[in-house]
Write a protein that holds these residues in place. Structure first.
Motif, PDB file in Angstrom:
ATOM      1  N   GLY A  15       0.816  -1.215   0.000  1.00 57.01           N
ATOM      2  CA  GLY A  15       0.000   0.000   0.000  1.00 57.01           C
ATOM      3  C   GLY A  15       0.843   1.255   0.000  1.00 57.01           C
ATOM      4  N   MET A  16       0.136   2.377   0.104  1.00 54.25           N
ATOM      5  CA  MET A  16       0.821   3.660   0.124  1.00 54.25           C
ATOM      6  C   MET A  16       0.688   4.253   1.511  1.00 54.25           C
ATOM      7  N   PRO A  17       1.626   5.110   1.895  1.00 55.23           N
ATOM      8  CA  PRO A  17       1.435   5.840   3.148  1.00 55.23           C
ATOM      9  C   PRO A  17       0.087   6.563   3.128  1.00 55.23           C
ATOM     10  N   ILE A  18      -0.554   6.616   4.275  1.00 50.59           N
ATOM     11  CA  ILE A  18      -1.951   7.091   4.338  1.00 50.59           C
ATOM     12  C   ILE A  18      -2.137   8.475   3.698  1.00 50.59           C
ATOM     13  N   THR A  19      -1.169   9.380   3.919  1.00 51.05           N
ATOM     14  CA  THR A  19      -1.337  10.735   3.373  1.00 51.05           C
ATOM     15  C   THR A  19      -1.228  10.715   1.842  1.00 51.05           C
ATOM     16  N   ASP A  20      -0.267   9.921   1.343  1.00 45.85           N
ATOM     17  CA  ASP A  20      -0.109   9.829  -0.114  1.00 45.85           C
ATOM     18  C   ASP A  20      -1.368   9.219  -0.736  1.00 45.85           C
ATOM     19  N   HIS A  26      -5.843   9.723  -4.206  1.00 43.27           N
ATOM     20  CA  HIS A  26      -7.240   9.410  -4.517  1.00 43.27           C
ATOM     21  C   HIS A  26      -8.188  10.576  -4.284  1.00 43.27           C
ATOM     22  N   LYS A  27      -7.585  11.744  -4.023  1.00 40.69           N
ATOM     23  CA  LYS A  27      -8.393  12.952  -3.755  1.00 40.69           C
ATOM     24  C   LYS A  27      -9.499  12.666  -2.747  1.00 40.69           C
ATOM     25  N   CYS A  28      -9.144  12.024  -1.660  1.00 36.34           N
ATOM     26  CA  CYS A  28     -10.150  11.696  -0.637  1.00 36.34           C
ATOM     27  C   CYS A  28     -10.713  12.973  -0.035  1.00 36.34           C
ATOM     28  N   THR A  29     -12.010  12.955   0.202  1.00 34.04           N
ATOM     29  CA  THR A  29     -12.649  14.104   0.840  1.00 34.04           C
ATOM     30  C   THR A  29     -12.302  14.074   2.326  1.00 34.04           C
ATOM     31  N   ILE A  30     -12.648  15.183   2.982  1.00 33.02           N
ATOM     32  CA  ILE A  30     -12.390  15.253   4.430  1.00 33.02           C
ATOM     33  C   ILE A  30     -13.067  14.084   5.137  1.00 33.02           C
ATOM     34  N   GLU A  31     -14.320  13.785   4.751  1.00 30.23           N
ATOM     35  CA  GLU A  31     -15.051  12.705   5.426  1.00 30.23           C
ATOM     36  C   GLU A  31     -14.360  11.361   5.219  1.00 30.23           C
ATOM     37  N   GLU A  32     -13.899  11.117   3.984  1.00 32.22           N
ATOM     38  CA  GLU A  32     -13.202   9.847   3.717  1.00 32.22           C
ATOM     39  C   GLU A  32     -11.907   9.749   4.532  1.00 32.22           C
ATOM     40  N   ARG A  33     -11.210  10.875   4.615  1.00 36.87           N
ATOM     41  CA  ARG A  33      -9.970  10.897   5.388  1.00 36.87           C
ATOM     42  C   ARG A  33     -10.261  10.586   6.847  1.00 36.87           C
ATOM     43  N   LEU A  34     -11.329  11.236   7.354  1.00 31.20           N
ATOM     44  CA  LEU A  34     -11.672  11.011   8.763  1.00 31.20           C
ATOM     45  C   LEU A  34     -12.043   9.548   8.996  1.00 31.20           C
ATOM     46  N   GLY A  35     -12.742   8.969   8.007  1.00 32.19           N
ATOM     47  CA  GLY A  35     -13.141   7.561   8.123  1.00 32.19           C
ATOM     48  C   GLY A  35     -11.924   6.651   8.275  1.00 32.19           C
ATOM     49  N   LEU A  36     -10.912   6.885   7.432  1.00 28.72           N
ATOM     50  CA  LEU A  36      -9.680   6.090   7.523  1.00 28.72           C
ATOM     51  C   LEU A  36      -8.989   6.313   8.861  1.00 28.72           C
ATOM     52  N   PHE A  37      -8.991   7.574   9.244  1.00 30.59           N
ATOM     53  CA  PHE A  37      -8.281   7.937  10.475  1.00 30.59           C
ATOM     54  C   PHE A  37      -8.909   7.245  11.695  1.00 30.59           C
ATOM     55  N   VAL A  38     -10.237   7.174  11.705  1.00 30.99           N
ATOM     56  CA  VAL A  38     -10.923   6.516  12.816  1.00 30.99           C
ATOM     57  C   VAL A  38     -10.464   5.049  12.926  1.00 30.99           C
ATOM     58  N   GLN A  39     -10.316   4.403  11.776  1.00 30.77           N
ATOM     59  CA  GLN A  39      -9.866   3.001  11.810  1.00 30.77           C
ATOM     60  C   GLN A  39      -8.451   2.891  12.381  1.00 30.77           C
ATOM     61  N   VAL A  40      -7.621   3.886  12.032  1.00 29.25           N
ATOM     62  CA  VAL A  40      -6.260   3.890  12.578  1.00 29.25           C
ATOM     63  C   VAL A  40      -6.309   4.030  14.104  1.00 29.25           C
ATOM     64  N   LEU A  70       0.060   2.167   6.188  1.00 32.10           N
ATOM     65  CA  LEU A  70      -0.099   1.970   4.744  1.00 32.10           C
ATOM     66  C   LEU A  70      -1.557   1.657   4.418  1.00 32.10           C
ATOM     67  N   VAL A  71      -2.010   2.228   3.316  1.00 27.32           N
ATOM     68  CA  VAL A  71      -3.398   1.987   2.907  1.00 27.32           C
ATOM     69  C   VAL A  71      -3.385   1.196   1.598  1.00 27.32           C
ATOM     70  N   SER A  72      -4.112   0.102   1.599  1.00 25.50           N
ATOM     71  CA  SER A  72      -4.214  -0.673   0.355  1.00 25.50           C
ATOM     72  C   SER A  72      -5.695  -0.888   0.033  1.00 25.50           C
TER      73      SER A  72
END
Lengths: 693, 247
Positions: A134-139, A144-158, A181-183
């Motif tokens: 995978g790629m580092p989460i920020t990359d 993928h041009k993640c929106t704020i909500e998508e970013r927050l969703g990933l972050f919650v899982q972290v 890393l996000v895959s």
């Protein structure tokens, strides 16, 4: 320069060179050149046990990570970590083992699992982990041009994964994008934490510059490091340190930039870095975003939005979350990674956040920390206001009591009622001023972002900002303005900037003059600091003109023998001495002394009397008239001995002056006589023996 | 002086012992002692506030009158603590004496001047400026030890025609430490010195590091009485530095 010269290098750099000699000897002293332990290191194409090494994924000071192929029992790609040859000290191995055990305890969908562990043929431990392609989460988010909500969703899982580890008693200590890393799994983005705690075992992360000093065990990445971790008090680092790093990660996910610029942070060595981490508050994400200029549009674009929408998102409570997670004081952070996750959920659901804007107390603490000069000025204002309020309130109550009494004797009733009305008016006026001043301090100064977020470097900056703020704020409460300006002026005098003090002090005086009239005590008093600021700049004539006017006013309104009269005569006399006008000085100081003795009496105004006499002494000394100065100073000493006692600090100071005087006058016997009165060890007693003063 | 510094450096007792045994003050050994200690003494004096000329005069005078003339070596006693403290004590004594007389070394006839290499007198770098006199004495001593080590290492590689080994070590490790800058990327060095690849350059660096390590240990071994205390000595040196960098 001779290329073997080292003179001039920093002492700690010499230290580093010397340290080379202490590293464990590798083989015998004169091992043949170019044969190194590197030959023992496995190369891609080789094997470790049943794993075929395919390529190097990353390499650090002590460890190396390979992409490897597992053949049995299942065929899959794995990540294999092994300690480098020569780095397998007992300590490193012990930690490596401990972390391996810890990793084996964790089973979480967002933590890369450990499959296997073992020893290489040369006895170095290794372990095998899930390979996350995978790629580092920020990359990933930017790509993928993640929106704020998508970013927050990933972050919650972290956060949930970190919480899982914390429950197993493991602190990561190196949370940063390259360790998460996000895959894509079934078209779903899945974050996985890698290197969990391994950073502790093998010293350095393998993909990003992780700072590890050779012996001091500063582990982690400065940009993501909590203040307590930067302190290197390793035993004191708890799960809230990871909460801090998560806060930084969230900050970066939201704004695209680090709260502290990497280059600045790393530019000045470990001590500088530690200082920044400890003392500099991160800018709010929205402020940081707007300071990015053109870059901000790109940042917004990578979040599939516009700058204005992004800024609105951030300002609308969201930015409180990373800031709370990143508090310097860990007790003020989220208590756990799950609480942080909960607060993100709160935000996403539009429910009230655990994080809030900084509290008044927090802002106040921060304000005091950042604006030391201004804070003392404000304290002066507060004390002035308090004393004023106390005095006028007391006046009011006294007047009311009088009125009640007077009612019994009707002829005085009218007079008492008038007095009460005046006192009430005075008290009310003061309350109004106090309210205006407090409002100014709380709303305009404390509430002002610039005081809390502005540049740290200039200690006068905050004073300057107050000056800016003052303009036009007190149309209806000018007296409050005069109090504040006086405090500011005195502050500028304290820091040796009379030229900056004068405009404030002049304005304060003018306000009193117009609001209270020239004969009001406050108006007269306000000329004292103003006069001294003239004196400090050598503007003796201005000071003398101002104070002589006041003296005239005092004599006219308050009559001869008033305390203020002696005070001002003293000031005037002193100024004459400064200006070299000794005759005038002597005339007025002697007169002041007479009034002091005659009208006030030493018992009441002992302090002023001593000062008065000493001023006169100074004047004689300036002229070299020891014969006139000596008896006066001796008089002061004798009075002080009587009143304060021989061991009082002030008495001792005067005795020292007297000794100096006799020595300058070439009268050693006299000097000796007085020297006997000084304690041999230099101790003095700051307390008066006579407490009635 | 704290316990740590008291312990620091039993250095050169071995040298002193040898000089004593040989009983020849003009021997090469005493020359060696001068060579090792004049820079630290000079730095110490400079940090005490003496200017360049006065510093040189006092250094000259000290070595001429005290070290050579007053049998300092004979009075030295290894059992009484570190040679460094002993030397500094004698130096302080000498300086006080001289200040009283205030005509320092004007009376040393030119032909009798001790051969100290003042041409190479270290410029007092700002780093040394920030140290106190005793720290600067130690700093100079340490720098001198390292410089001797580095010269030996360099010579060894140049002699064997392995200049690139030295070049890689110098640019990758030494220069960054000396100039306080980032090391150059290995790739660049490979291009410049025509080295096969980065891995080779990295091996070369490790090799020189090991050689440096062994020469340094050898140098320290020369300064103490027995080989077994080399490790202890080095640890003392490092402890001392750690202490110093906290100041």
């Amino acid at each position: 320069m001779d290329d073997t010269s080292i003179f001039g290098a920093r002492p700690d750099h010499l230290d580093q060179l010397l340290r080379l000699a202490l590293e464990p000897p590798e083989g015998e002293h004169d091992a043949p050149p170019t044969v190194s332990l590197d030959s023992l290191q496995e190369k891609p194409g080789g094997r470790i046990d049943k794993y075929k090494l395919l390529q190097i994924l990353g390499e650090g000071g002590m460890g190396i990570v390979y992409l490897a192929q597992q053949e049995e029992p299942i065929r899959r790609q794995v990540a294999l970590k092994v300690i480098k040859p020569g780095m397998d000290s007992k300590r490193v191995i012990a930690r490596f083992e401990a972390e391996k055990q810890a990793l084996a305890l964790m089973q979480h969908p967002h933590i890369a699992g450990v499959y296997d562990a073992g020893m290489t043929l040369t006895g170095r431990p290794y372990f095998v982990m899930e390979y996350v392609k995978g790629m580092p989460i920020t990359d990933y988010c930017d790509h993928h041009k993640c929106t704020i909500e998508e970013r927050l969703g990933l972050f919650v899982q972290v956060c949930q994964a970190v919480q899982h580890a914390h429950q197993k008693g493991i602190i990561h200590r190196d949370i940063k994008p390259s360790n998460i890393l996000v895959s894509l799994q079934d078209d779903k983005a899945v974050p996985k934490i890698i290197d969990f705690g391994v950073a502790r075992a093998i010293g350095k992360s393998l993909t990003e510059r992780t700072l590890a000093t050779e012996d001091t065990q500063l582990l982690g990445t400065p940009e993501y490091m909590s203040p307590e971790q930067a302190d290197m008090a390793a035993e004191d680092v708890d799960t809230r340190s990871d909460v801090y790093s998560l806060g930084v990660l969230l900050y970066v996910l939201l704004t695209g930039v680090l709260p502290f610029d990497s280059d600045t942070l790393r530019s000045g060595g470990i001590d500088h870095m530690r200082q920044v981490i400890h003392e500099t508050d991160p800018k709010t994400p929205s402020t940081r975003l707007t300071s990015l200029g053109d870059e901000a549009a790109k940042v917004a674009g990578r979040r599939g939005t516009e700058i204005s929408t992004l800024a609105k998102h951030l300002k609308n409570e969201l930015e409180w979350i990373p800031l709370k997670a990143m508090r310097k004081e860990r007790s003020e952070r989220y208590r756990s990674a799950s609480e942080l996750a909960d607060d993100i959920e709160n935000y996403l659901k539009g429910e009230p956040l655990i994080a809030g804007p900084p509290t008044s107390l927090y802002r106040l603490k921060k304000f005091v920390r950042r604006n030391a000069l201004l804070s003392t000025a404000i304290l002066t204002v507060a004390v002035t206001l308090f004393l004023g309020l106390a005095a006028t309130t007391a006046m009011y109550f006294r007047a009311e009591r009088l009125r009640v009494k007077a009612q019994q004797a009707s002829q005085q009733a009218q007079q008492a009622a008038e007095k009460e009305t005046t006192a009430r008016a005075e008290a009310e006026r003061f309350w109004a001023q106090a309210e205006a001043a407090s409002k100014f301090l709380v709303k305009d100064i404390l509430g002002k972002e610039a005081f809390v977020e502005g540049p740290d470097s200039d200690p006068y900056y905050s004073l300057y900002l107050v000056t800016e703020e003052l303009e036009g704020k007190f149309v209806h409460g000018p007296l409050a303005e005069s109090i504040i300006r006086e405090a500011l002026g005195e502050k500028y005098m304290d820091v040796g900037k009379p030229e900056l003090a004068i405009p404030h002090l002049e304005r304060a005086y003018q306000i009193c003059l117009h609001t209270l009239g020239p004969d009001h005590k406050r108006t007269i008093q306000s000329t004292r600091p103003l006069g001294w600021s003239y004196v400090a700049l050598g503007r003796y004539d201005d000071a003398l003109r101002l104070w002589n006017e006041q003296l005239e006013m005092i004599q006219k309104v308050y009559g001869e023998g008033h305390r203020l009269e002696v005070l001002f005569m003293n000031n005037i006399g002193n100024t004459y001495t400064w200006a070299g006008k000794y005759e005038e000085a002597e005339e007025i100081l002697v007169k002041a002394l007479e009034i002091n003795e005659r009208a006030l009496g030493w018992t009441h105004f002992f302090e002023i009397g001593c000062r008065n006499l000493k001023n006169l002494v100074q004047k004689y000394l300036a002229q070299g008239h020891y014969d006139k100065a000596a008896p006066l100073l001796q008089g002061v000493v004798e009075r002080q001995i009587l009143r304060l006692g021989e061991t009082h600090r002030k008495t001792q100071e005067s005795i020292t002056d007297l000794i100096n005087l006799y020595e300058a006058w070439n009268k050693p016997e006299e000097a000796e006589k007085w020297r006997a009165k000084l304690p041999a060890d230099g101790t003095t007693n700051g307390q008066s023996q006579n407490t009635s003063e | 002086m704290g316990g740590l510094r008291q312990k620091f450096l039993t250095t050169h007792w071995s040298l002193v012992e040898d000089i004593k045994k040989q009983g020849d003050k003009e021997s090469a050994l005493i020359g060696l002692l001068l060579e090792r200690y004049w820079k630290p003494v000079y730095c110490y004096l400079r940090c005490k506030g003496h200017d360049n000329e006065r510093g040189k005069d006092l250094t000259q005078g000290f070595f001429h009158e005290v070290v050579l003339g007053r049998n300092l070596i004979d009075r030295a006693d290894a059992s009484k603590g570190s040679f460094r403290s002993f030397l500094l004590h004698a130096l302080n004594h000498y300086v006080t004496d001289e200040q009283r007389k205030d005509h320092a070394c004007k009376r040393i006839p030119k032909e009798k001047l001790v051969p100290l290499d003042f041409v190479g007198a270290p410029e007092l770098h700002e780093v040394v400026d920030q140290l106190n006199p005793e720290e600067s004495f130690n700093y100079a001593w340490k720098a001198d030890l390292l410089e001797r080590t580095l010269s030996t290492v360099k010579e060894c590689y140049i002699k064997q025609g392995m200049e690139n080994h030295w070049n890689v070590f110098r640019e990758r490790l030494l220069q960054p430490l000396r100039e306080n800058q980032e090391p150059r990327p290995l790739r660049q060095m490979c291009r410049q010195y025509n080295i096969k690849d980065e891995a080779t350059a990295s091996h070369m660096l490790e090799t020189v590091k090991r050689r440096f390590q062994s020469v340094l240990r050898e140098q320290v071994r020369h300064t103490v009485l027995t080989g077994q205390v080399v490790e202890e000595e080095l640890k003392e040196i490092l402890k001392f530095f750690e202490k110093q960098s906290e100041i």
